[in-house]
Design a protein around this motif. Structure first.
Motif, PDB file in Angstrom:
ATOM      1  N   TYR A  34      21.219  -1.780  -3.309  1.00  0.00           N
ATOM      2  CA  TYR A  34      21.857  -2.889  -2.633  1.00  0.00           C
ATOM      3  C   TYR A  34      21.008  -4.122  -2.884  1.00  0.00           C
ATOM      4  N   GLN A  35      21.513  -5.286  -2.480  1.00  0.00           N
ATOM      5  CA  GLN A  35      20.834  -6.543  -2.775  1.00  0.00           C
ATOM      6  C   GLN A  35      19.407  -6.551  -2.236  1.00  0.00           C
ATOM      7  N   ARG A  36      18.496  -7.091  -3.019  1.00  0.00           N
ATOM      8  CA  ARG A  36      17.090  -7.145  -2.635  1.00  0.00           C
ATOM      9  C   ARG A  36      16.865  -7.958  -1.357  1.00  0.00           C
ATOM     10  N   SER A  37      17.758  -8.882  -1.060  1.00  0.00           N
ATOM     11  CA  SER A  37      17.596  -9.732   0.119  1.00  0.00           C
ATOM     12  C   SER A  37      17.983  -9.026   1.415  1.00  0.00           C
ATOM     13  N   ASP A  38      18.539  -7.814   1.318  1.00  0.00           N
ATOM     14  CA  ASP A  38      18.959  -7.090   2.520  1.00  0.00           C
ATOM     15  C   ASP A  38      17.736  -6.610   3.299  1.00  0.00           C
ATOM     16  N   SER A  39      17.872  -6.554   4.644  1.00  0.00           N
ATOM     17  CA  SER A  39      16.729  -6.184   5.500  1.00  0.00           C
ATOM     18  C   SER A  39      16.299  -4.743   5.291  1.00  0.00           C
ATOM     19  N   ASN A  40      17.138  -3.911   4.698  1.00  0.00           N
ATOM     20  CA  ASN A  40      16.790  -2.516   4.462  1.00  0.00           C
ATOM     21  C   ASN A  40      16.308  -2.262   3.040  1.00  0.00           C
ATOM     22  N   SER A  41      15.988  -3.329   2.299  1.00  0.00           N
ATOM     23  CA  SER A  41      15.549  -3.169   0.918  1.00  0.00           C
ATOM     24  C   SER A  41      14.034  -3.201   0.705  1.00  0.00           C
ATOM     25  N   PRO A  42      13.213  -3.818   1.562  1.00  0.00           N
ATOM     26  CA  PRO A  42      11.764  -3.832   1.310  1.00  0.00           C
ATOM     27  C   PRO A  42      11.133  -2.444   1.476  1.00  0.00           C
ATOM     28  N   TRP A  43      10.042  -2.226   0.732  1.00  0.00           N
ATOM     29  CA  TRP A  43       9.288  -0.980   0.796  1.00  0.00           C
ATOM     30  C   TRP A  43       7.796  -1.286   0.729  1.00  0.00           C
ATOM     31  N   THR A  44       7.000  -0.331   1.173  1.00  0.00           N
ATOM     32  CA  THR A  44       5.555  -0.401   0.929  1.00  0.00           C
ATOM     33  C   THR A  44       5.113   0.922   0.330  1.00  0.00           C
ATOM     34  N   LEU A  45       4.015   0.873  -0.422  1.00  0.00           N
ATOM     35  CA  LEU A  45       3.420   2.074  -0.986  1.00  0.00           C
ATOM     36  C   LEU A  45       2.193   2.421  -0.155  1.00  0.00           C
ATOM     37  N   ILE A  46       2.166   3.642   0.352  1.00  0.00           N
ATOM     38  CA  ILE A  46       1.050   4.072   1.180  1.00  0.00           C
ATOM     39  C   ILE A  46       0.279   5.113   0.394  1.00  0.00           C
ATOM     40  N   PRO A  47      -0.985   4.875   0.110  1.00  0.00           N
ATOM     41  CA  PRO A  47      -1.749   5.843  -0.665  1.00  0.00           C
ATOM     42  C   PRO A  47      -1.872   7.155   0.099  1.00  0.00           C
ATOM     43  N   TYR A  48      -1.545   8.231  -0.560  1.00  0.00           N
ATOM     44  CA  TYR A  48      -1.675   9.539   0.058  1.00  0.00           C
ATOM     45  C   TYR A  48      -3.054  10.065  -0.286  1.00  0.00           C
ATOM     46  N   LEU A  49      -3.998   9.830   0.616  1.00  0.00           N
ATOM     47  CA  LEU A  49      -5.370  10.241   0.384  1.00  0.00           C
ATOM     48  C   LEU A  49      -5.487  11.742   0.620  1.00  0.00           C
ATOM     49  N   PRO A  50      -5.827  12.506  -0.400  1.00  0.00           N
ATOM     50  CA  PRO A  50      -5.927  13.958  -0.206  1.00  0.00           C
ATOM     51  C   PRO A  50      -7.032  14.307   0.783  1.00  0.00           C
ATOM     52  N   SER A  51      -6.839  15.385   1.502  1.00  0.00           N
ATOM     53  CA  SER A  51      -7.894  15.860   2.375  1.00  0.00           C
ATOM     54  C   SER A  51      -9.134  16.164   1.542  1.00  0.00           C
ATOM     55  N   GLY A  52     -10.282  15.785   2.051  1.00  0.00           N
ATOM     56  CA  GLY A  52     -11.510  16.015   1.304  1.00  0.00           C
ATOM     57  C   GLY A  52     -12.684  15.332   1.949  1.00  0.00           C
ATOM     58  N   TYR A  53     -13.772  15.218   1.203  1.00  0.00           N
ATOM     59  CA  TYR A  53     -15.026  14.668   1.698  1.00  0.00           C
ATOM     60  C   TYR A  53     -15.362  13.412   0.901  1.00  0.00           C
ATOM     61  N   TYR A  54     -15.609  12.303   1.618  1.00  0.00           N
ATOM     62  CA  TYR A  54     -15.759  11.015   0.971  1.00  0.00           C
ATOM     63  C   TYR A  54     -16.900  10.223   1.597  1.00  0.00           C
ATOM     64  N   ALA A  55     -17.418   9.284   0.789  1.00  0.00           N
ATOM     65  CA  ALA A  55     -18.215   8.193   1.319  1.00  0.00           C
ATOM     66  C   ALA A  55     -17.281   7.004   1.444  1.00  0.00           C
ATOM     67  N   MET A  56     -17.480   6.169   2.476  1.00  0.00           N
ATOM     68  CA  MET A  56     -16.554   5.065   2.724  1.00  0.00           C
ATOM     69  C   MET A  56     -17.265   3.738   2.440  1.00  0.00           C
ATOM     70  N   GLN A  57     -16.683   2.964   1.518  1.00  0.00           N
ATOM     71  CA  GLN A  57     -17.306   1.727   1.057  1.00  0.00           C
ATOM     72  C   GLN A  57     -16.386   0.539   1.337  1.00  0.00           C
ATOM     73  N   ASN A  58     -16.977  -0.529   1.899  1.00  0.00           N
ATOM     74  CA  ASN A  58     -16.207  -1.737   2.135  1.00  0.00           C
ATOM     75  C   ASN A  58     -16.048  -2.528   0.843  1.00  0.00           C
ATOM     76  N   CYS A  59     -14.957  -3.291   0.745  1.00  0.00           N
ATOM     77  CA  CYS A  59     -14.655  -4.050  -0.473  1.00  0.00           C
ATOM     78  C   CYS A  59     -15.273  -5.448  -0.485  1.00  0.00           C
ATOM     79  N   ALA A  60     -16.010  -5.826   0.556  1.00  0.00           N
ATOM     80  CA  ALA A  60     -16.584  -7.167   0.636  1.00  0.00           C
ATOM     81  C   ALA A  60     -17.544  -7.410  -0.523  1.00  0.00           C
ATOM     82  N   THR A  61     -17.554  -8.649  -1.048  1.00  0.00           N
ATOM     83  CA  THR A  61     -18.418  -9.009  -2.184  1.00  0.00           C
ATOM     84  C   THR A  61     -19.335 -10.166  -1.829  1.00  0.00           C
TER      85      THR A  61
END
Length: 856
Positions: free
Chosen positions: A177-204
């Motif tokens: 349907y038309q891109r301007s319709d309220s039901n047309s927007p989407w977002t991509l959500i990263p599916y982070l697999p279960s596991g063990y990580y170090a967490m790093q901020n993106c600040a530079t």
């Protein structure tokens, strides 16, 4: 590109999994080229402006071959990999992990069921309908929303794109349907697999970028998540992420969650992950603080976003996979909620219950339980075992721990035993004696000999006591109660009179202390042997059984009757002819202990502790007893037997409350009478040893109120009376609702009443007199401005001027014709009603040698 090269490239991308260590390098909003070409797994989520879109995810429907939208991503059919086409720049393949198929469009025209799952050819030229364009949403590009458009279309604002066809209220297939319709927007959500990580901020901007949480840190008293300039490799800097679909459970190796503080400590064991072109962000708004993070000073912490939202680099994070084998710590045997765990001897790493250690491949081979030491806890011995990647710490309590638990159990048991009221065992019951003896036996143990068996024995005694169904306390004459319906799940709703009928009010209160007066009912025992009781409310209405509108109940399902005995006319219509029948009703209910059996099926008999069932006669069939049944904690229902399950409950908690129907009788000067005033909005019976009087007038000089004795067996409702006793042993009167007793209306009664409500006395009052004692003299005194209490009587004296007081004249004193006759008797001493000696008695009431006389 050769066919085999394309296929090999695609398979490598899909087989590589998520490269979570790669940091997004593009900064243009909506430019997902780098992010999408790494083979990562995503959830594709509706992000339109219409309420509810945010809760719709795409899911591959392998059965129908089409893509649908659903509320939650429950399987890997909702996981997608997005792979850049090597032959078609700016276009992508979207691969459904669960279905092992690609999403393709049937055609590029508007309509639903336009997105199907297909296999693709090794020759890209044959996969035209499987190519998609991922572009900024036409109206929401500033916050990262995207449109997914067929690869064959020009990406204008009016072209077709993925759309939640049918709207968010429908469970339908993904359409175009038309891109301007309220039901047309989407977002991509990263599916982070279960596991063990170090967490790093993106600040530079030079601030520290790595997070860890060390509960043993001197400068971290609130367990705040610290930040360091280099990655911490010990377990306080490694995070275990468990993907729950919509959220991430996250905890570090010490067993503590991510925490932040902006003046108040916030702890996050569950986080919601979003994606931006340069990194991941948490909707909980975790920010890498500019200050206060130094390890040796201040209060190191994460903060919450103050501005900028997720587009700011310091609000974005990357997850870096940590190598090694995780060994999880678990504890057993702790009895008082203590937190146990172990220390790894070689590194001094600490892990509490639920924490973990990352063990390198070289160390795994030689790892034994001796590599760890249990955290010592007072009152326990401990041992450590190692099995199947689990480090188990077993704590064995000593007698001192058992003694501490036993003391708590004794306290709890005593509270149960001391709980008195309707529905609980009486103090004369064998159950009460048994529990009392069990408590006494438990108190004999000391910290040197307390055992688990001693605790278990007392707990069993409490369970047996709670499950008892005999010798149960029932309602008592004259006491006031509230009725609270209790559901299977523990929800509570009290019954109250709303002016037209009985209703239910949901409550989270654990007692009835704050219930309104409309929930109060005063009891009259009708037939104790058969559990029959009459209850009257403060509006003077008798409480009766009620149900919903579909089941016939007395007085049109209102739950009340105006009188104790009444006649109800029930009309029925058959073949157009209406027949009316009169049924005689009696306003009482039956109260029984609620016990397991039949439709009463609690998880445990103890769950019914204190609960009773209440039933009453049904109109049009006075021989049929119907139980109160509350449906879903909100609606009156009814049945011929009690219920207690997930939907229906007959469990009622009858709790005592206060009500002004106990009258204190005070000594009336030196007359030998003990008196007090009373009125009620319902008929009441006279207690033994108490008489009722009313004021029929005043004496000739308007100095005394003339009292006349009431001869009925029940005081009428809304009638003021003076209650009187002539015995020093009867100085209190409990006024109980009348049932079969007769009451007669009192004519010419000068006593007003405050039955059922308080009353206000105006500042210019000249007619309202209240019974009071002033300077040790009891009389009716002209009332000052103020409030009169509920259920009292007052003298409404409107003639004879505005005397400040009127004494009480019972009209039963010995009459003496004149003062001369009184004085003629030798050795006689005369006193007025205030106790003062009088030589020349005038007209009025006096005490002569302890006897009352009237001087006329």
């Amino acid at each position: 590109m050769k066919k085999s090269t394309f296929l090999l490239s695609l398979l490598l991308l899909l087989g590589a999994g998520s490269s979570w260590a790669q940091k997004f390098t593009t900064s243009t909003v909506g430019d997902y080229a780098t992010a999408l070409s790494n083979g990562a797994v995503y959830l594709i989520k509706g992000a339109g402006s219409t309420d509810g879109n945010y809760y719709r995810y795409v899911i591959g429907d392998a059965t129908s071959g089409y893509a649908k939208h659903t509320l939650t991503p429950t399987t890997n059919y909702a996981q997608f990999q997005i792979v850049a086409s090597t032959a078609n720049e700016g276009k992508y393949y979207i691969y459904c992990v669960g279905a092992s198929k690609y999403l393709a469009y049937v055609d590029a025209n508007e309509g639903k069921q336009k997105v199907q799952l297909v296999d693709i050819d090794t020759d890209e030229a044959n996969n035209t309908n499987a190519l998609w364009q991922i572009v900024n949403n036409t109206t929401n590009s500033e916050d990262g929303k995207i449109d997914i458009v067929p690869g064959s279309l020009d990406t204008t604002s009016t072209c077709q794109g993925w759309n939640i066809h049918g709207g968010v209220s429908a469970t339908d297939y993904i359409g175009l349907y038309q891109r301007s319709d309220s039901n047309s927007p989407w977002t991509l959500i990263p599916y982070l697999p279960s596991g063990y990580y170090a967490m790093q901020n993106c600040a530079t901007d030079g601030r520290t970028t790595w997070t860890y949480n060390n509960v043993e840190d001197t400068y971290n008293p609130n367990n705040l998540t610290l930040q360091q300039s280099t990655q911490v490799t010990t377990n306080n800097g490694v995070w275990h992420v468990t993907n729950n679909g919509a959220t991430l459970s996250i905890v570090n190796g010490q067993g503590t969650p991510v925490s932040a503080s902006d003046g108040t400590v916030y702890s996050y064991s569950e986080l919601t992950l979003g994606i931006y072109s340069t990194g991941y962000y948490f909707t909980e708004a975790l920010n890498a603080s500019n200050g206060g993070w130094a390890l040796t000073s201040g209060t190191p912490h994460l903060t919450l976003w103050s501005d900028g939202g997720y587009s700011k680099l310091d609000n974005q994070w990357n997850f870096i996979s940590v190598s090694g084998t995780a060994y999880t710590v678990t504890t057993e045997g702790l009895l008082l909620g203590e937190t146990g765990g172990v220390t790894r001897n070689s590194s001094s790493e600490l892990a509490y219950d639920g924490g973990f250690f990352m063990i390198s491949s070289t160390d795994v081979e030689s790892l034994t339980a001796d590599a760890f030491s249990a955290i010592a806890i007072d009152g326990y011995t401990s041992s450590v075992t190692l099995s199947d990647n689990t480090i188990t710490v077993t704590y064995t309590p000593t007698s001192s721990i058992y003694y501490t638990i036993l003391q708590n159990t004794i306290s709890d048991a005593q509270t149960v035993l001391d709980t008195r009221g309707v529905g609980y065992p009486t103090t004369e019951s064998s159950a009460y004696t048994d529990l009392s003896n069990a408590i006494t036996a438990a108190k004999k143990y000391t910290s040197d000999d307390a055992t688990a068996t001693a605790i278990s024995d007392l707990e069993s005694a409490v369970s047996e006591y709670k499950a008892t169904t005999t010798d149960i306390q029932m309602p008592e004459d004259g006491k006031a109660y509230t009725f609270t319906a209790v559901s299977y799940s523990g929800d509570r709703s009290y019954m109250y009179f709303n002016g037209t009928k009985y209703a239910l009010a949901s409550t989270t209160e654990t007692t009835n202390a704050n219930y309104p007066m409309t929930a109060t009912l005063i009891c009259r025992v009708v037939d104790e042997a058969n559990g029959k009781y009459a209850f009257v409310n403060n509006a003077g209405k008798y409480f009766i059984w009620r149900s919903d509108a579909s089941t016939t109940g007395d007085n049109s399902n209102t739950g009340y009757s105006d009188t104790y005995s009444y006649t109800e006319t029930v009309s029925t219509t058959t073949n157009g002819e209406t027949t009316s029948t009169d049924y005689t009703g009696t306003a009482f209910v039956t109260v029984k202990k609620l016990a397991s059996g039949g439709n009463v099926a609690p998880a445990s008999a103890e769950d019914l502790f204190g609960l009773v069932s209440v039933s009453g006669l049904r109109a049009a069939n006075q021989s049929q007893d119907r139980y109160f049944v509350i449906k879903n904690s909100t609606t009156y229902d009814g049945a011929s037997a009690p219920y207690y399950n997930a939907t229906f409950s007959s469990g009622i908690l009858i709790e005592e409350t206060s009500y002004d129907n106990t009258v204190t009788l005070n000594a009336l000067n030196s007359t030998g009478y003990y008196v007090g005033t009373f009125s009620a909005p319902f008929p009441t019976i006279l207690p033994d040893g108490v008489s009722a009087y009313y004021v029929s007038g005043t004496n000739t000089d308007n100095t005394a109120a003339t009292l006349a004795k009431y001869e009925g067996t029940a005081i009428p409702e809304n009638t003021g009376v003076l209650l009187a006793s002539t015995s020093a042993d009867v100085t209190s009167a409990l006024m109980v609702p009348a049932t079969e007793e007769t009451s007669t209306e009192i004519s010419n009664n000068l006593l007003g009443n405050t039955a059922g409500a308080t009353a206000t006395v105006a500042s210019d009052n000249t007619s309202i007199y209240i019974l009071a004692t002033v300077n040790e003299v009891m009389a009716f005194y002209l009332s000052a401005e103020g409030t009169m209490s509920m259920n009292k009587a007052y003298l409404n004296y409107t003639t004879g001027g505005s005397a400040s007081q009127l004494k009480l004249d019972f009209g039963t004193a010995t009459s003496i014709e004149g003062v001369e006759a009184a004085e003629a008797e030798t050795n006689k001493v005369i006193y007025d009603l205030s106790g003062r000696s009088v030589k020349n008695a005038q007209k009025g009431l006096y005490i002569v040698n302890g006897k009352k006389v009237i001087v006329k």
